[in-house]
Design a protein around this motif. Structure first.
Motif, PDB file in Angstrom:
ATOM      1  N   UNK A 190     -11.159  10.443 -28.767  1.00 52.66           N
ATOM      2  CA  UNK A 190     -10.062   9.821 -29.744  1.00 52.66           C
ATOM      3  C   UNK A 190     -11.403   9.792 -31.206  1.00 52.66           C
ATOM      4  N   UNK A 191     -12.627  10.108 -30.785  1.00 52.10           N
ATOM      5  CA  UNK A 191     -12.929  10.594 -31.865  1.00 52.10           C
ATOM      6  C   UNK A 191     -14.552  10.430 -32.373  1.00 52.10           C
ATOM      7  N   UNK A 192     -14.427   9.735 -31.345  1.00 47.71           N
ATOM      8  CA  UNK A 192     -16.130   8.297 -31.247  1.00 47.71           C
ATOM      9  C   UNK A 192     -16.830   9.634 -30.492  1.00 47.71           C
ATOM     10  N   UNK A 241      -0.471   7.080 -28.989  1.00 47.29           N
ATOM     11  CA  UNK A 241      -0.271   7.399 -30.616  1.00 47.29           C
ATOM     12  C   UNK A 241      -0.770   8.651 -30.490  1.00 47.29           C
ATOM     13  N   UNK A 242      -1.439   9.395 -30.425  1.00 53.37           N
ATOM     14  CA  UNK A 242      -2.151  10.475 -30.463  1.00 53.37           C
ATOM     15  C   UNK A 242      -1.907  12.296 -29.716  1.00 53.37           C
ATOM     16  N   UNK A 270     -12.580  20.292 -35.948  1.00 57.61           N
ATOM     17  CA  UNK A 270     -12.241  19.327 -37.034  1.00 57.61           C
ATOM     18  C   UNK A 270     -10.665  18.884 -37.196  1.00 57.61           C
ATOM     19  N   UNK A 271     -10.124  19.984 -37.090  1.00 53.01           N
ATOM     20  CA  UNK A 271      -9.184  19.049 -37.056  1.00 53.01           C
ATOM     21  C   UNK A 271      -8.669  18.587 -36.254  1.00 53.01           C
ATOM     22  N   UNK A 272      -8.850  17.728 -34.822  1.00 52.43           N
ATOM     23  CA  UNK A 272      -7.861  17.124 -33.999  1.00 52.43           C
ATOM     24  C   UNK A 272      -9.454  15.655 -34.313  1.00 52.43           C
ATOM     25  N   UNK A 273     -10.426  15.893 -34.758  1.00 52.92           N
ATOM     26  CA  UNK A 273     -10.945  15.007 -35.827  1.00 52.92           C
ATOM     27  C   UNK A 273     -12.258  14.898 -34.100  1.00 52.92           C
ATOM     28  N   UNK A 274     -12.362  15.141 -33.698  1.00 58.06           N
ATOM     29  CA  UNK A 274     -13.343  14.818 -32.404  1.00 58.06           C
ATOM     30  C   UNK A 274     -14.870  15.578 -32.007  1.00 58.06           C
TER      31      UNK A 274
END
Length: 366
Positions: A111-113, A173-174, A320-324
């Motif tokens: 989830x990007x953390x 949700x993702x 970067x596109x996935x924000x992870x």
């Protein structure tokens, strides 16, 4: 302290297991010690359902088989944070890995953390709670457990239930719930938690700088050390340290006098194991004379380094596109494996990573 029941008698454990078998999900945490042992020593098992929280004391002489069977029952998810160490200690005690696993750290990374986000930080970020870490370095093997220890143990496991609901919804949700399930399923493989003495040398760093005979000795010593550590249930470093292992591999002592000159080798080891070590070293040196050196990671050429860099940049762009974080998708070893080995055999081509990064990287290599 949140409501929790300390379990120290067979009757209490029976009651706990009965209640847990009716739960729809279980949050699990463990407290263990491994400073003076090869295998972690289980000192406390915290398990919470939506209705109850139990602090089970293995050092009270309880038969944990019914509890561990409940953990192995796949009828309900088992929620843990950074599950590998907890799963290892439960495997060692019960002979099986609990499952299915929901690892909150793995979920957070997807989830990007930060990939190695700590439990307290994750609880603060996602739930807005703070966790008292005052008992992090406590000695969990001492009895009786203090009120502060029991409060800490209960507070460590309760938020896992709230995290589970929050993170599971966010993954859905993702569209990443299946990614998470796949990565968590990999944690249930028992081989992850066992080191074959024949493979113990893989833990060593810098073998590529050694000559073939020195490599052979280092491999032999690593295997011997692992066997001794397992048999005596002592940490590897208590058998011989990495420093001593490398010193023996590079100095190649041929007699006790030379062995005594290895400063990083304790005199007690020389007295008790000196002849054994000398025999091991001599045998490894002899075997290296006629055998090809063991396969070690090759150093990439400039062109290979360039290609590795291209793969890394492609993954950075995808991440970067996935924000992870890029390391959630692939590691340096993955890139080197695709460039230095057979790219078609890359683990990146399996599972969800195959679609997300594996095939794009394969296309980039042409």
């Amino acid at each position: 302290m949140r409501d929790a029941t300390l379990v120290t008698t067979p009757e209490q454990l029976d009651a706990a297991v009965f209640r847990l078998q009716g739960a729809r999900r279980l949050a699990i945490d463990t407290e263990f010690m491994r400073e003076s042992t090869y295998s972690p020593q289980l000192c406390l098992v915290q398990v919470a359902s939506d209705a109850d929280c139990w602090l089970v004391d293995p050092l009270a002489g309880l038969d944990l088989a019914p509890l561990l069977a409940t953990f192995a029952d796949r009828a309900r998810p088992k929620i843990l944070h950074a599950a590998r160490q907890d799963l290892e200690v439960l495997l060692n005690v019960g002979g099986s890995v609990p499952g299915p696993v929901f690892d909150t750290q793995v979920a957070a990374a997807l989830l990007g953390l930060p990939p190695q986000v700590g439990y307290a930080e994750l609880v603060a970020r996602r739930l807005g709670h703070s966790i008292d870490k005052g008992q992090t370095r406590t000695d969990w093997s001492r009895r009786p457990l203090s009120d502060a220890q029991l409060a800490y143990a209960a507070d460590e496991v309760h938020p896992l239930l709230e995290l589970h609901a929050d993170l599971a919804a966010a993954l859905e949700a993702k569209g990443r719930a299946s990614w998470h399930a796949e990565d968590c399923a990999a944690l249930e493989e028992p081989r992850l938690y066992r080191t074959d003495p024949a493979d113990a040398w893989r833990r060593l760093k810098g073998l590529g700088r050694l000559r073939p005979a020195e490599q052979a000795v280092a491999r032999a010593l690593a295997g011997w050390r692992e066997q001794r550590a397992i048999a005596s249930d002592k940490p590897r470093g208590w058998i011989i340290t990495d420093e001593a292992l490398y010193a023996l591999a590079t100095l190649l002592p041929a007699n006790l006098q030379q062995l005594e000159q290895v400063r990083s080798l304790p005199p007690a080891v020389v007295r008790k194991r000196g002849e054994e070590l000398l025999g091991l070293i001599a045998e490894a040196v002899e075997s290296a004379r006629d055998a090809a050196p063991a396969a070690l990671p090759q150093r990439p050429t400039p062109e290979q380094t360039r290609r590795i860099g291209l793969l890394q940049q492609r993954v950075r762009d995808i991440a970067a596109a996935l924000e992870i974080s890029p390391e959630v998708l692939a590691t340096r070893r993955d890139f080197e494996g695709m460039v230095l080995g057979d790219p078609g055999q890359s683990p990146l081509l399996r599972g969800w990573r195959g679609e997300v990064v594996g095939r794009p990287l394969l296309e980039l290599l042409g």
